[in-house]
Structures are given as structure tokens and as C-alpha cells.
Design an enzyme around this catalytic site. Structure first.
Site, short mmCIF file in Angstrom:
data_model
loop_
_atom_site.label_atom_id
_atom_site.label_comp_id
_atom_site.label_asym_id
_atom_site.label_seq_id
_atom_site.Cartn_x
_atom_site.Cartn_y
_atom_site.Cartn_z
N ARG A 103 1.02 -1.49 0.41
CA ARG A 103 0.17 -0.22 0.23
C ARG A 103 1.40 1.74 0.04
NH1 ARG A 103 1.57 1.68 4.23
NH2 ARG A 103 0.50 3.72 4.19
N GLY A 104 0.19 2.50 0.02
CA GLY A 104 1.05 3.47 -0.14
C GLY A 104 1.13 3.44 -1.76
N ALA A 105 0.85 5.36 -1.92
CA ALA A 105 0.88 5.94 -2.81
C ALA A 105 2.38 5.01 -3.89
CB ALA A 105 0.30 7.05 -3.04
N ARG A 147 -6.78 -0.10 -7.04
CA ARG A 147 -7.07 1.20 -6.53
C ARG A 147 -7.24 2.40 -7.14
NH1 ARG A 147 -4.58 1.27 -0.44
NH2 ARG A 147 -6.38 2.46 -0.31
N GLN A 190 -3.24 2.57 9.86
CA GLN A 190 -1.83 2.54 9.33
C GLN A 190 -0.95 3.17 10.86
OE1 GLN A 190 -4.99 2.60 7.08
NE2 GLN A 190 -4.49 2.92 5.66
N ASP A 206 -1.89 11.08 -1.81
CA ASP A 206 -2.21 9.68 -2.81
C ASP A 206 -2.44 10.49 -4.72
OD1 ASP A 206 -3.38 8.32 -0.03
OD2 ASP A 206 -3.00 6.99 -1.68
N ASN A 264 -5.90 12.11 0.56
CA ASN A 264 -5.01 11.46 0.81
C ASN A 264 -6.21 11.08 2.39
OD1 ASN A 264 -2.07 11.15 1.95
ND2 ASN A 264 -2.85 11.42 4.47
N LYS A 265 -5.09 10.17 3.45
CA LYS A 265 -5.87 9.39 3.85
C LYS A 265 -6.82 9.94 4.80
CE LYS A 265 -5.64 5.76 4.60
NZ LYS A 265 -6.45 4.57 3.38
C1 LIG Z 1 2.89 8.71 1.23
S1 LIG Z 1 1.90 7.60 0.70
C2 LIG Z 1 0.76 6.58 2.41
C3 LIG Z 1 -0.42 7.44 1.88
O1 LIG Z 1 -1.18 6.20 1.18
C4 LIG Z 1 -1.53 5.85 2.44
O2 LIG Z 1 -3.62 5.36 1.66
P1 LIG Z 1 -3.39 4.06 2.17
O3 LIG Z 1 -3.02 3.64 3.29
O4 LIG Z 1 -4.87 2.84 1.97
O5 LIG Z 1 -2.60 3.31 0.79
C5 LIG Z 1 -2.09 7.45 2.61
O6 LIG Z 1 -3.18 7.91 2.20
C6 LIG Z 1 -0.28 7.86 2.91
O7 LIG Z 1 -0.41 9.39 3.60
#
Ligand SMILES: CSC[C@H]1O[C@H](OP(=O)(O)O)[C@H](O)[C@@H]1O
Length: 380
Positions: free
Chosen positions: A64-66, A98, A212, A253, A263-264
Site C-alpha cells: 500500500r501507499g502511493a 485502486r 496504518q 495519494d 489523502n487518507k
Molecule cells: C505517501 S503514500 C501513503 C499514503 O497512502 C495511504 O493510503 P493507503 O494506506 O490506503 O494506501 C495514505 O493515504 C498515506 O498518506
């Protein structure tokens, strides 16, 4: 007020297991992922032998994570090509795994373009696969370099905004090495402050519903020996009210051409709190997260995730009871609203920190100039 500055992490052991790595065992190439759904209790690796396994891992947030999604998407195309699967079909499935993080489609496109360019030159599928892998490895390296440069720019910005050090930084979700080819985005800035002796406290939002922050950011902060304190998302407001937050550092993201930041979920309320309490709200993201083709925040597709992530607490040993197999925290059949992200308008963002530099105030022209500096066309 209760002692806010509890025991900081004391394990200096860096995260030993990389978030992602390509391997070529005799039986054929594989993509090895650290399964982030099992952290912090277990460091379990997922071995993907095809794109469909990777699509599933992306959907479950095992990876996960952009920025890391972009890297994984590129490796996924290379994996499909190397194992003789239909590359276009794999690329489409990966890019659609996604919707919000633009990095995923950018990474997939880079590897697919490399494959197609090689084949168009008369190279066979094997040469195409090698070209796709080279593109994925290049993206991986670029992201690691970007992380280092973002940390430098971000630390310098903190020094300008908060002279005197002793920063108390609040962060949301997870933006460390687990989302990056390097040490992350926003977390990398906090880590740089820690290494410079300028981080007094990292306030870590737990980040419901998938936690997270509690599971991953605390895991990374502890291993880096950072002074951190976990809090429920609901408690952030009282920290601002008590004057305990000097700056907010978050990732992104997708950043639209006008500077709107996806973002989250929970980021937007933090931006409103930060503005009300005159606290800098800083977004840290590589240029690959800026999407010149998405004009504004309303144009960003926000991923809606399954309701059971809200109505159940994940617990591997939990008896199967609800839709997700976790421990119900709401009556069975409860409907839940579960957007994975929210969108913060540019006027609430103090600065966007990228590897190419800082945009502040956040404007479309400033972002376009930054994209141009990185060699990416900024078109509306
Ligand atoms: C800097 S990328 C991390 C970013 O991605 C996370 O989302 P997810 O855990 O759903 O992939 C979150 O938005 C973070 O800020």
C-alpha cells in the site's frame, strides 16, 4: 494534563524486511512483498508469481501507499511479461486495482511503455520483459532518491517555519519506508528531524479503520528510536487545543492540478484544525503524485472500501462472525460509510514538499512549474 510524553521507541533496529523486492529463483521470477496487513505482530512475506496475486495484495493493502503502489505496479507488469502472461491485460488489472493513488497507474504505464517500445523495435517478449523490469527498477531507484530529497527540503522548511527545533509533529496514516523505495515521504521528514535532534515528539494518529498509524507508523518509529506517542484520531483536536502540535506532516495519494490533496480519510479535518490553530499543514509527496490531468479536488475519485472494515476489528484469530471475519464492533448487518481518502482544498495546505522543492502558497502555477522542473508536462 496527563503526561503526554510517554516512553519513546527504544529499538534502533531499522526495518530489516524491505517492503518489496524482485527475485529470480530457478523456478521463475517473483515479486516478494512484506504483508503489511500482518504488521506489527508478524513480518510475513507474500510471494507473487503473477499479476492477479499482486492485484489481490494491492486490494487488501498487503502492499500500500502511493509511491510503493507505483513501484509495485511497474514490477507487476514486468512479472507478467517475464512469465509470459498477457501484458496489456495484466497492466489494466494492476492500474485498476485502486483508483485514488495516481502513482499506481503512472508506474504501470512506465513499465508497459518500456515493454511495448522494446517489442516495437523488433525485440521479442523476453527483451520486452527485461525492458519492463529495467523501468520498474529505475522507478524504484528514483523513488528512493526522491525520498531523500523530500526529507532535505522538508527539514529545511520546518527550520524556516519553526525556528529553534524541538518540533512536535502530528502525522496521519503511514508514510514511511513501507510506502516507498526509500524512507518514505512525510515520515522521512520527521525522521530527518529526529536525526538532526529537532524532533521533540511524533504524534501518531492511529488512523481508523485499518490503523496504518498504530500498526505501521508506530512500528517504523519504534525501530528508528524516535520519540512517538500514539493517539486516537478523535484525540487530535485536544492536542491542538492544548498547543501541543507545532506542525502537521502528511502524505498524499493524488494532488490535483489546482493543489487539492487526496489523502487518507481524516486528513481534511486535520487541515481545518491546523488552520483554526494557526499550525502549518504540510503535505509531502513525490512529483509522481501530482496529477496535471486531474483539474481539481472534485475530479479525484475517492476509493470507497468495504463496510466490514468499519464494523469489525481485524483479528486473525477472531471467530468468523461478520462479513470480514473480524470481531464485530457493530450489530451484524450495520451499514458503514468507509471512504479510504478525503480531499483537502489548496487554501488549507501551507506547503507541498516534493523532491523538486516546495510549493507555498499552493497554486496551480506553482505546481505546474514544479512538474516542469521535473521534466513532466503540466497540462490542465
Ligand atoms: C505517501 S503514500 C501513503 C499514503 O497512502 C495511504 O493510503 P493507503 O494506506 O490506503 O494506501 C495514505 O493515504 C498515506 O498518506
Amino acid at each position: 494534563m496527563a503526561d503526554l510524553y510517554g516512553q519513546s521507541g527504544d529499538d534502533k533496529r531499522p526495518t530489516e524486511v524491505p517492503a518489496i523486492r524482485w527475485e529470480e529463483p530457478p523456478e521463475g521470477p517473483v515479486l516478494v512483498l512484506l504483508d503489511q496487513t500482518r504488521l506489527p505482530a508478524e513480518e510475513v512475506e507474500l510471494v507473487c508469481t503473477d499479476a492477479s496475486a499482486l492485484v489481490e495484495a494491492i486490494g487488501s493493502l498487503a502492499v500500500r501507499g502511493a509511491p510503493l503502489l507505483g513501484i509495485a505496479g511497474a514490477y507487476g507488469v514486468a512479472l507478467a511479461a517475464a512469465r509470459g502472461f498477457a501484458v496489456d491485460e495484466a497492466a489494466d488489472a494492476l492500474a485498476g486495482a485502486r483508483p485514488t493513488a495516481v502513482n499506481l497507474s503512472v508506474g504501470v504505464r512506465r513499465a508497459r511503455d518500456a515493454y511495448q517500445a522494446e517489442v516495437a523495435k523488433g525485440g521479442g517478449p523476453e527483451q520486452g520483459a527485461r525492458a519492463a523490469l529495467a523501468a520498474a527498477r529505475q522507478l524504484h531507484r528514483e523513488d528512493a532518491e526522491a525520498s531523500t530529497r523530500m526529507a532535505q527540503h522538508g527539514l529545511a522548511l520546518l527550520g524556516e517555519l519553526l525556528p529553534g527545533g524541538g518540533h512536535r509533529i502530528l502525522t496521519h496514516c503511514n508514510t514511511g519506508a513501507l510506502v516507498s523505495g526509500g524512507e518514505g515521504t512525510a515520515f522521512a521528514v520527521a525522521l530527518a528531524a529526529h536525526r538532526a535532534g529537532q524532533l521533540r515528539r511524533l504524534w501518531v494518529d492511529e488512523t481508523r479503520p485499518l490503523l496504518q498509524g498504530a500498526r505501521l507508523t508506530a512500528y517504523e518509529a519504534a525501530r528508528r528510536g524516535m520519540a512517538y506517542t500514539l493517539l486516537t484520531d478523535n484525540a487530535a483536536g485536544s492536542l491542538f487545543a492544548a498547543g501541543e502540535v507545532d506542525a502537521v506532516l502528511i502524505g498524499a495519494d493524488r494532488i490535483a492540478a489546482d493543489g487539492s490533496v487526496a489523502n487518507k480519510v481524516g486528513s481534511y479535518p486535520l487541515a481545518v484544525l491546523a488552520r483554526y490553530h494557526h499550525v502549518p499543514f504540510i503535505v509531502v509527496a513525490p512529483v509522481t503524485t501530482v496529477d496535471p490531468h486531474t483539474p481539481d479536488g472534485a475530479s479525484i475519485e475517492v476509493e470507497q472500501r468495504p463496510g466490514f472494515e468499519v464494523t469489525e476489528m481485524a483479528a486473525p484469530q477472531a471467530p468468523v462472525s461478520g462479513a470480514g471475519g473480524g470481531i464485530p464492533v457493530a450489530p451484524l448487518g450495520t451499514q458503514a460509510y468507509n471512504p479510504a481518502f478525503d480531499v483537502t482544498p489548496p487554501e488549507l495546505v501551507t506547503a507541498i514538499v516534493t523532491e523538486e522543492g516546495v510549493v507555498s502558497p499552493v497554486t496551480a502555477d506553482g505546481l505546474a512549474e514544479l512538474c516542469a522542473r521535473s521534466g513532466r508536462a503540466a497540462t490542465g
